[in-house]
Motif scaffolding. Structure first.
Motif, short mmCIF file in Angstrom:
data_model
loop_
_atom_site.label_atom_id
_atom_site.label_comp_id
_atom_site.label_asym_id
_atom_site.label_seq_id
_atom_site.Cartn_x
_atom_site.Cartn_y
_atom_site.Cartn_z
N ASP A 12 0.81 -1.22 0.00
CA ASP A 12 0.00 0.00 0.00
C ASP A 12 0.84 1.28 0.00
N MET A 13 2.17 1.14 -0.06
CA MET A 13 3.03 2.33 -0.10
C MET A 13 4.26 2.03 -0.94
N GLU A 14 4.86 3.10 -1.45
CA GLU A 14 6.08 2.94 -2.24
C GLU A 14 7.18 3.79 -1.63
N ILE A 15 8.35 3.19 -1.52
CA ILE A 15 9.54 3.91 -1.07
C ILE A 15 10.71 3.49 -1.95
N TYR A 16 11.79 4.22 -1.84
CA TYR A 16 13.00 3.91 -2.59
C TYR A 16 14.05 3.27 -1.69
N ASP A 17 14.77 2.30 -2.22
CA ASP A 17 16.00 1.84 -1.61
C ASP A 17 17.06 2.88 -1.98
N LEU A 18 18.03 3.06 -1.10
CA LEU A 18 19.04 4.09 -1.30
C LEU A 18 20.45 3.52 -1.22
N ARG A 19 21.36 4.17 -1.88
CA ARG A 19 22.79 3.91 -1.71
C ARG A 19 23.45 5.23 -1.35
N VAL A 20 24.23 5.21 -0.27
CA VAL A 20 25.01 6.38 0.15
C VAL A 20 26.47 6.06 -0.15
N THR A 21 27.06 6.87 -1.04
CA THR A 21 28.40 6.63 -1.54
C THR A 21 29.31 7.81 -1.23
N VAL A 22 30.55 7.52 -0.85
CA VAL A 22 31.53 8.58 -0.69
C VAL A 22 31.84 9.11 -2.09
N THR A 42 17.85 -0.51 2.46
CA THR A 42 16.80 -1.20 1.72
C THR A 42 15.63 -1.55 2.64
N GLU A 43 14.48 -1.82 2.02
CA GLU A 43 13.29 -2.25 2.76
C GLU A 43 13.00 -1.34 3.95
N SER A 44 13.13 -0.06 3.75
CA SER A 44 12.84 0.98 4.71
C SER A 44 13.94 1.20 5.74
N ALA A 45 14.45 0.13 6.37
CA ALA A 45 15.37 0.33 7.49
C ALA A 45 16.51 -0.67 7.56
N HIS A 46 16.78 -1.41 6.49
CA HIS A 46 17.86 -2.39 6.51
C HIS A 46 19.14 -1.77 5.95
N LEU A 47 20.11 -1.54 6.81
CA LEU A 47 21.37 -0.95 6.40
C LEU A 47 22.39 -2.07 6.21
N SER A 48 23.05 -2.08 5.05
CA SER A 48 24.06 -3.11 4.80
C SER A 48 25.31 -2.50 4.17
N LEU A 49 26.43 -3.13 4.47
CA LEU A 49 27.74 -2.73 3.96
C LEU A 49 28.32 -3.90 3.17
N PRO A 50 29.14 -3.62 2.17
CA PRO A 50 29.85 -4.71 1.50
C PRO A 50 30.74 -5.44 2.52
N ASP A 51 30.92 -6.74 2.31
CA ASP A 51 31.77 -7.54 3.20
C ASP A 51 33.14 -6.91 3.37
N GLY A 52 33.59 -6.84 4.61
CA GLY A 52 34.92 -6.34 4.90
C GLY A 52 35.07 -4.83 4.87
N LYS A 53 33.98 -4.11 4.62
CA LYS A 53 34.03 -2.65 4.55
C LYS A 53 33.45 -2.04 5.81
N HIS A 54 33.75 -0.77 6.02
CA HIS A 54 33.17 -0.03 7.14
C HIS A 54 32.66 1.31 6.63
N PHE A 55 31.89 2.00 7.46
CA PHE A 55 31.43 3.35 7.14
C PHE A 55 31.51 4.14 8.43
N CYS A 56 32.12 5.29 8.38
CA CYS A 56 32.34 6.13 9.55
C CYS A 56 31.01 6.50 10.22
N VAL A 57 30.92 6.27 11.52
CA VAL A 57 29.68 6.55 12.25
C VAL A 57 29.36 8.05 12.24
N TYR A 58 30.35 8.91 12.18
CA TYR A 58 30.08 10.36 12.16
C TYR A 58 29.57 10.82 10.80
N ALA A 59 30.08 10.22 9.74
CA ALA A 59 29.55 10.49 8.41
C ALA A 59 28.11 9.98 8.33
N LEU A 60 27.87 8.78 8.84
CA LEU A 60 26.52 8.21 8.87
C LEU A 60 25.57 9.12 9.64
#
Length: 113
Positions: A12-22, A42-60
């Protein structure tokens, strides 16, 4: 014509999956991230990173308040519909992130809190 950002799932609703890239780092990378590093939302609230990668919590933390709005359709004149770049708050790093829509998804609002 098929919309490459569409999904045929019922809901009953549409949303977009997002990619946040440096997108770029204009200073020195103190957090160890590099241009091209990313996470997916993805799927509203599922955050995933590529295997072995990290993302800075302050940038996030700096981009996080905008993600729910970027997941939804916005009015054409809305500044957030036009802008997709966000900056990490570290003044030495000057890390710039790009938020991109990767897929349009139908979801059931009753499945979300």
């Amino acid at each position: 014509m098929d919309d490459p950002l569409s999904d045929e799932i019922s809901g009953d609703m549409e949303i977009y999956d997002l990619r946040v890239t440096v997108d770029r780092i204009e200073g020195r990378s103190v957090c160890g991230m590099r241009t091209g590093d990313h996470f997916d939302l993805t799927e509203s609230a599922h955050l995933s990173l590529p295997d072995g990668k990290h993302f800075c919590v302050y940038a996030l933390a700096s981009v996080l308040p905008f993600l729910a709005a970027k997941q939804r359709d916005l009015a054409a004149g809305d500044w957030l519909a036009q802008d997709s770049l966000f900056a990490c708050p570290d003044p030495e790093e000057r890390l710039i992130m790009r938020v991109s829509r990767t897929r349009r998804r139908r979801m059931n609002s009753a499945d979300l809190t």
